[in-house]
Design a protein around this motif. Sequence first.
Motif, PDB file in Angstrom:
ATOM      1  N   THR A  78       0.844  -1.190   0.000  1.00  0.00           N
ATOM      2  CA  THR A  78       0.000   0.000   0.000  1.00  0.00           C
ATOM      3  C   THR A  78       0.881   1.242   0.000  1.00  0.00           C
ATOM      4  OG1 THR A  78      -0.114   0.173   2.404  1.00  0.00           O
ATOM      5  CG2 THR A  78      -1.824  -1.177   1.313  1.00  0.00           C
ATOM      6  N   VAL A  79       0.329   2.342  -0.451  1.00  0.00           N
ATOM      7  CA  VAL A  79       1.057   3.607  -0.415  1.00  0.00           C
ATOM      8  C   VAL A  79       1.364   3.978   1.039  1.00  0.00           C
ATOM      9  CG1 VAL A  79       0.850   6.085  -0.888  1.00  0.00           C
ATOM     10  CG2 VAL A  79       0.206   4.413  -2.637  1.00  0.00           C
ATOM     11  N   HIS A  80       0.466   3.639   1.948  1.00  0.00           N
ATOM     12  CA  HIS A  80       0.689   3.891   3.366  1.00  0.00           C
ATOM     13  C   HIS A  80       1.963   3.188   3.839  1.00  0.00           C
ATOM     14  CE1 HIS A  80       0.026   3.098   7.736  1.00  0.00           C
ATOM     15  NE2 HIS A  80      -0.233   4.395   7.695  1.00  0.00           N
ATOM     16  N   LYS A  81       2.097   1.917   3.490  1.00  0.00           N
ATOM     17  CA  LYS A  81       3.293   1.157   3.865  1.00  0.00           C
ATOM     18  C   LYS A  81       4.543   1.767   3.235  1.00  0.00           C
ATOM     19  CE  LYS A  81       5.418  -3.429   3.823  1.00  0.00           C
ATOM     20  NZ  LYS A  81       5.257  -4.844   3.439  1.00  0.00           N
ATOM     21  N   ALA A  82       4.451   2.136   1.951  1.00  0.00           N
ATOM     22  CA  ALA A  82       5.590   2.753   1.261  1.00  0.00           C
ATOM     23  C   ALA A  82       5.992   4.061   1.940  1.00  0.00           C
ATOM     24  CB  ALA A  82       5.255   2.995  -0.208  1.00  0.00           C
ATOM     25  N   ALA A  83       5.002   4.871   2.330  1.00  0.00           N
ATOM     26  CA  ALA A  83       5.284   6.142   3.007  1.00  0.00           C
ATOM     27  C   ALA A  83       5.992   5.889   4.341  1.00  0.00           C
ATOM     28  CB  ALA A  83       3.999   6.928   3.217  1.00  0.00           C
ATOM     29  N   GLN A  84       5.565   4.869   5.064  1.00  0.00           N
ATOM     30  CA  GLN A  84       6.224   4.525   6.324  1.00  0.00           C
ATOM     31  C   GLN A  84       7.674   4.114   6.085  1.00  0.00           C
ATOM     32  OE1 GLN A  84       3.378   1.565   7.763  1.00  0.00           O
ATOM     33  NE2 GLN A  84       2.812   2.971   9.420  1.00  0.00           N
ATOM     34  N   ILE A  85       7.914   3.358   5.031  1.00  0.00           N
ATOM     35  CA  ILE A  85       9.278   2.921   4.702  1.00  0.00           C
ATOM     36  C   ILE A  85      10.144   4.120   4.329  1.00  0.00           C
ATOM     37  CG2 ILE A  85      10.629   1.618   2.999  1.00  0.00           C
ATOM     38  CD1 ILE A  85       8.289  -0.472   3.045  1.00  0.00           C
ATOM     39  N   LEU A  86       9.599   5.037   3.527  1.00  0.00           N
ATOM     40  CA  LEU A  86      10.334   6.252   3.166  1.00  0.00           C
ATOM     41  C   LEU A  86      10.682   7.054   4.412  1.00  0.00           C
ATOM     42  CD1 LEU A  86       8.407   7.542  -0.007  1.00  0.00           C
ATOM     43  CD2 LEU A  86      10.578   6.314   0.058  1.00  0.00           C
ATOM     44  N   ALA A  87       9.698   7.233   5.291  1.00  0.00           N
ATOM     45  CA  ALA A  87       9.917   8.018   6.511  1.00  0.00           C
ATOM     46  C   ALA A  87      10.947   7.352   7.425  1.00  0.00           C
ATOM     47  CB  ALA A  87       8.590   8.209   7.252  1.00  0.00           C
ATOM     48  N   ARG A  88      10.822   6.060   7.602  1.00  0.00           N
ATOM     49  CA  ARG A  88      11.742   5.326   8.484  1.00  0.00           C
ATOM     50  C   ARG A  88      13.191   5.427   7.986  1.00  0.00           C
ATOM     51  NH1 ARG A  88       8.979   0.891   9.093  1.00  0.00           N
ATOM     52  NH2 ARG A  88       9.729  -0.145   7.225  1.00  0.00           N
ATOM     53  N   ASN A  89      13.357   5.404   6.658  1.00  0.00           N
ATOM     54  CA  ASN A  89      14.696   5.456   6.070  1.00  0.00           C
ATOM     55  C   ASN A  89      15.158   6.878   5.751  1.00  0.00           C
ATOM     56  OD1 ASN A  89      15.691   2.548   5.535  1.00  0.00           O
ATOM     57  ND2 ASN A  89      13.517   2.512   4.998  1.00  0.00           N
ATOM     58  N   LYS A  90      14.278   7.865   6.005  1.00  0.00           N
ATOM     59  CA  LYS A  90      14.590   9.280   5.758  1.00  0.00           C
ATOM     60  C   LYS A  90      15.051   9.513   4.319  1.00  0.00           C
ATOM     61  CE  LYS A  90      15.566  10.410  10.494  1.00  0.00           C
ATOM     62  NZ  LYS A  90      16.194   9.735  11.537  1.00  0.00           N
ATOM     63  N   VAL A  91      14.268   8.967   3.376  1.00  0.00           N
ATOM     64  CA  VAL A  91      14.549   9.133   1.949  1.00  0.00           C
ATOM     65  C   VAL A  91      13.304   9.628   1.235  1.00  0.00           C
ATOM     66  CG1 VAL A  91      16.384   7.389   1.871  1.00  0.00           C
ATOM     67  CG2 VAL A  91      14.020   6.702   1.437  1.00  0.00           C
ATOM     68  N   GLY A  92      13.479  10.153   0.036  1.00  0.00           N
ATOM     69  CA  GLY A  92      12.359  10.686  -0.720  1.00  0.00           C
ATOM     70  C   GLY A  92      11.858   9.781  -1.822  1.00  0.00           C
ATOM     71  N   SER A  93      12.517   8.629  -2.006  1.00  0.00           N
ATOM     72  CA  SER A  93      12.072   7.727  -3.064  1.00  0.00           C
ATOM     73  C   SER A  93      12.469   6.295  -2.748  1.00  0.00           C
ATOM     74  CB  SER A  93      12.666   8.146  -4.406  1.00  0.00           C
ATOM     75  OG  SER A  93      14.071   8.161  -4.333  1.00  0.00           O
ATOM     76  N   ALA A  94      11.732   5.369  -3.347  1.00  0.00           N
ATOM     77  CA  ALA A  94      12.018   3.946  -3.191  1.00  0.00           C
ATOM     78  C   ALA A  94      11.913   3.274  -4.551  1.00  0.00           C
ATOM     79  CB  ALA A  94      11.036   3.302  -2.210  1.00  0.00           C
ATOM     80  N   VAL A  95      12.685   2.230  -4.708  1.00  0.00           N
ATOM     81  CA  VAL A  95      12.660   1.439  -5.936  1.00  0.00           C
ATOM     82  C   VAL A  95      11.584   0.371  -5.771  1.00  0.00           C
ATOM     83  CG1 VAL A  95      14.005  -0.025  -7.487  1.00  0.00           C
ATOM     84  CG2 VAL A  95      15.145   1.800  -6.197  1.00  0.00           C
ATOM     85  N   VAL A  96      10.748   0.227  -6.793  1.00  0.00           N
ATOM     86  CA  VAL A  96       9.701  -0.793  -6.768  1.00  0.00           C
ATOM     87  C   VAL A  96      10.245  -2.007  -7.529  1.00  0.00           C
ATOM     88  CG1 VAL A  96       7.294  -1.316  -7.277  1.00  0.00           C
ATOM     89  CG2 VAL A  96       7.977   1.062  -6.807  1.00  0.00           C
ATOM     90  N   VAL A  97      10.318  -3.148  -6.821  1.00  0.00           N
ATOM     91  CA  VAL A  97      10.842  -4.370  -7.432  1.00  0.00           C
ATOM     92  C   VAL A  97       9.802  -5.476  -7.339  1.00  0.00           C
ATOM     93  CG1 VAL A  97      13.285  -3.827  -7.021  1.00  0.00           C
ATOM     94  CG2 VAL A  97      12.002  -5.082  -5.287  1.00  0.00           C
ATOM     95  N   ASP A  98       9.811  -6.361  -8.350  1.00  0.00           N
ATOM     96  CA  ASP A  98       8.876  -7.488  -8.340  1.00  0.00           C
ATOM     97  C   ASP A  98       9.463  -8.649  -7.529  1.00  0.00           C
ATOM     98  OD1 ASP A  98      10.727  -8.784 -10.016  1.00  0.00           O
ATOM     99  OD2 ASP A  98       9.503  -8.543 -11.820  1.00  0.00           O
ATOM    100  N   GLU A  99       8.775  -9.782  -7.536  1.00  0.00           N
ATOM    101  CA  GLU A  99       9.204 -10.933  -6.734  1.00  0.00           C
ATOM    102  C   GLU A  99      10.547 -11.497  -7.193  1.00  0.00           C
ATOM    103  OE1 GLU A  99       6.666 -11.983 -10.118  1.00  0.00           O
ATOM    104  OE2 GLU A  99       6.212 -10.782  -8.352  1.00  0.00           O
ATOM    105  N   ASN A 100      10.984 -11.167  -8.427  1.00  0.00           N
ATOM    106  CA  ASN A 100      12.285 -11.614  -8.937  1.00  0.00           C
ATOM    107  C   ASN A 100      13.360 -10.544  -8.767  1.00  0.00           C
ATOM    108  OD1 ASN A 100      11.261 -14.144  -9.865  1.00  0.00           O
ATOM    109  ND2 ASN A 100      10.360 -13.076 -11.610  1.00  0.00           N
ATOM    110  N   GLU A 101      13.043  -9.512  -7.966  1.00  0.00           N
ATOM    111  CA  GLU A 101      13.949  -8.389  -7.695  1.00  0.00           C
ATOM    112  C   GLU A 101      14.259  -7.555  -8.942  1.00  0.00           C
ATOM    113  OE1 GLU A 101      14.621  -7.608  -4.480  1.00  0.00           O
ATOM    114  OE2 GLU A 101      13.389  -9.359  -4.038  1.00  0.00           O
ATOM    115  N   ARG A 102      13.408  -7.642  -9.968  1.00  0.00           N
ATOM    116  CA  ARG A 102      13.556  -6.792 -11.146  1.00  0.00           C
ATOM    117  C   ARG A 102      12.926  -5.436 -10.858  1.00  0.00           C
ATOM    118  NH1 ARG A 102      11.684 -11.465 -14.487  1.00  0.00           N
ATOM    119  NH2 ARG A 102       9.685 -10.503 -14.057  1.00  0.00           N
ATOM    120  N   ILE A 103      13.563  -4.386 -11.332  1.00  0.00           N
ATOM    121  CA  ILE A 103      13.054  -3.030 -11.147  1.00  0.00           C
ATOM    122  C   ILE A 103      11.843  -2.834 -12.056  1.00  0.00           C
ATOM    123  CG2 ILE A 103      13.563  -0.575 -11.402  1.00  0.00           C
ATOM    124  CD1 ILE A 103      16.578  -1.387 -11.003  1.00  0.00           C
ATOM    125  N   VAL A 104      10.712  -2.467 -11.449  1.00  0.00           N
ATOM    126  CA  VAL A 104       9.505  -2.220 -12.244  1.00  0.00           C
ATOM    127  C   VAL A 104       9.048  -0.767 -12.149  1.00  0.00           C
ATOM    128  CG1 VAL A 104       8.708  -4.608 -12.182  1.00  0.00           C
ATOM    129  CG2 VAL A 104       7.980  -3.018 -10.380  1.00  0.00           C
TER     130      VAL A 104
END
Length: 177
Positions: free
Chosen positions: A22-48
């Motif tokens: 969820t975007v909520h979870k992603a926002a929490q991850i961004l906040a916890r890591n003090k970053v402004g962006s995250a890479v979205v990867v699929d189950e095979n660790e490919r960048i999507v």
Amino acid sequence: MAEVAVGQIVKRKAVLVRPDDTVHKAAQILARNKVGSAVVVDENERIVGIITDRDILDKVVAKEKDPKNVLVREVMTEKPITIEDDYTIQDAIERMMEKGIRRLLVTRLGKPVGFVTAADLLAALYTHNHGEEEGGEEETEVYGICEVCGQYGPLYRVYIEGGEKWVCESCKDELNL
């Protein structure tokens, strides 16, 4: 001038999220890591894709959507602009200017390593150029993208809110620096 590889200046490690988070979870991850962006990867660790704090603000919060009911895949930017870690700083600057962006995802063999920003590249160029100077020379002008207004031109290194930024003369004057 010796070439410096982009991988040598990566300061921000890649933070990963999944398309079905969820975007909520992603926002929490961004906040916890003090970053402004995250890479979205699929189950095979490919960048999507990539999701940024700006995506969350513009595509979820501003549209009054519930971040707990919106998936990352719905608001992410697909096919983010990347650069392999063995490319030079100059290659990265050219790619940013060509694509009109201020942040690049650095990869190694297609896997996410981290991010470099226009400021990171300018700081590395500045450090590299000043390391090669002989005593008594005038300071070399640095050209690039202003971190405040986004315009290309001569830049000045300033300190704002405890951090280093590269700004154009106009923004420097507006900030009274």
